[in-house]
Design an enzyme around this catalytic site. Structure first.
Site, PDB file in Angstrom:
ATOM      1  CB  ALA A 136     -29.980   0.295  15.191  1.00  0.00           C
ATOM      2  CB  CYS A 137     -26.034   2.668  12.709  1.00  0.00           C
ATOM      3  SG  CYS A 137     -24.147   2.769  12.534  1.00  0.00           S
ATOM      4  N   PRO A 138     -25.498  -0.457  12.887  1.00  0.00           N
ATOM      5  CG  PRO A 138     -23.368  -2.223  11.775  1.00  0.00           C
ATOM      6  CD  PRO A 138     -24.146  -1.601  13.179  1.00  0.00           C
TER       7      PRO A 138
ATOM      8  CG  PHE B 113     -27.780  -3.786  17.971  1.00  0.00           C
ATOM      9  CD1 PHE B 113     -27.692  -3.109  17.179  1.00  0.00           C
ATOM     10  CD2 PHE B 113     -26.839  -3.842  19.046  1.00  0.00           C
ATOM     11  CE1 PHE B 113     -26.955  -1.891  16.416  1.00  0.00           C
ATOM     12  CE2 PHE B 113     -25.648  -3.745  18.757  1.00  0.00           C
ATOM     13  CZ  PHE B 113     -25.777  -1.683  17.707  1.00  0.00           C
TER      14      PHE B 113
END
Lengths: 144, 95
Positions: B33-35, A81
C-alpha cells in the site's frame, strides 16, 4: 523543501498519516521535522505505541474505519505494511527526519518523563520555543 | 527493521528486486500500500547506475500516477506505463 508536521492527536488515522507523509516526503529528498504535542506526545511513549488501535471517524463510517484497522494489522503481520512509528524509523534511515515531543501534556498530568521513556525515533523533549523555531526553519507546515 | 530490498538486491533474486538484463532491473511492489510503491521505487533507483532501466510492478491504480510523477519529479525518465491484467508495469530510466 523543509516540512514541519504538527500532530496533536494519538489516533491511528492521524498516526498512519504522519508516517506516510514523513516517509513519502523523505523518499523524494525533503527534510521533515515532527512536533508532537497533547495526546500525540503520549503516543510516542514506549509500551503504548503498539497498543494504539483507535481510528477516529464519524459513526456512519465505523464499519469502513474498522476495515482499515483490520487491514493495517493484517498487512503488518504479512510484512507488507509497517507500524506508524516504524515508518518514521524507515524515513530516518533514508533521509533527514527529527522528532520533537512536547512535554507540556506530561507537566499538566503531573508525570515526570525523560527521553528514555520514549521510542527511539524521538530526538528531543521540547517546549513551545522549539515549535516557533521550527516554524522559522520550515518552508511548509502541516497540521494533523 | 531491515529494508526488504536493501540486502544484496543487485543481481540477486533476493527480496523484491532482481536483475533481468544488463543494467535492467525488476521491482515487484505488488501487494504494498501507499507510500511503499513510491518509497521502494525511489530507494532502488537511487542505487542504480545512470542510464539503468527499472521496471516496477504495481497493483493499485493510484500508483500508476503517483510513482511516475515522483520519478519524473526527481528528474528520471518514465518510458512506459502499461496495464497487464490485474497490475501495471512502469518502466523508468535513471537520469
Amino acid at each position: 523543501m523543509r516540512i514541519l508536521i504538527l500532530i496533536t492527536s494519538s489516533t491511528l488515522d492521524r498516526l498512519i498519516t504522519l508516517g506516510t507523509i514523513t516517509l513519502g516526503a523523505v523518499s523524494m529528498g525533503h527534510e521533515v521535522a515532527i512536533y508532537a504535542t497533547q495526546s500525540a506526545s503520549f503516543a510516542f511513549l514506549r509500551g503504548y505505541a503498539d497498543k494504539i488501535g483507535g481510528y477516529n471517524s464519524d459513526s456512519v463510517l465505523s464499519e469502513l474505519a474498522g476495515g482499515v484497522v483490520r487491514g493495517y494489522n493484517d498487512a503488518i503481520k504479512g510484512g507488507r505494511f509497517y507500524r506508524w512509528y516504524e515508518m518514521i524509523r524507515q524515513a530516518k534511515e533514508i533521509g533527514n527526519v527529527r522528532v520533537y515531543v512536547c512535554t507540556q501534556p506530561f507537566e499538566l498530568a503531573g508525570i515526570k518523563v525523560g527521553l528514555g521513556d520514549f521510542l527511539d525515533v524521538v530526538d528531543e523533549l521540547v517546549m513551545i520555543g522549539k515549535y516557533v523555531e521550527l516554524l522559522e526553519w520550515c518552508d511548509k507546515s502541516v497540521s494533523l | 527493521m531491515t529494508w526488504v530490498i536493501a540486502v544484496g538486491f543487485m543481481g540477486t533474486e533476493n527480496g523484491m528486486v532482481r536483475r533481468i538484463g544488463d543494467n535492467k532491473y525488476l521491482l515487484d511492489a505488488r501487494g504494498y500500500a501507499c507510500p511503499y510503491p513510491q518509497v521502494f521505487t525511489l530507494k532502488v533507483i537511487k542505487e542504480l547506475k545512470s542510464g539503468s532501466i527499472m521496471e516496477v510492478l504495481v497493483d493499485n491504480p493510484a500508483s500508476c500516477d503517483n510513482v511516475p510523477a515522483a520519478v519524473r519529479k526527481l528528474g528520471h525518465e518514465v518510458l512506459e506505463v502499461r496495464q497487464e491484467g490485474g497490475y501495471w508495469r512502469i518502466v523508468v530510466r535513471k537520469r
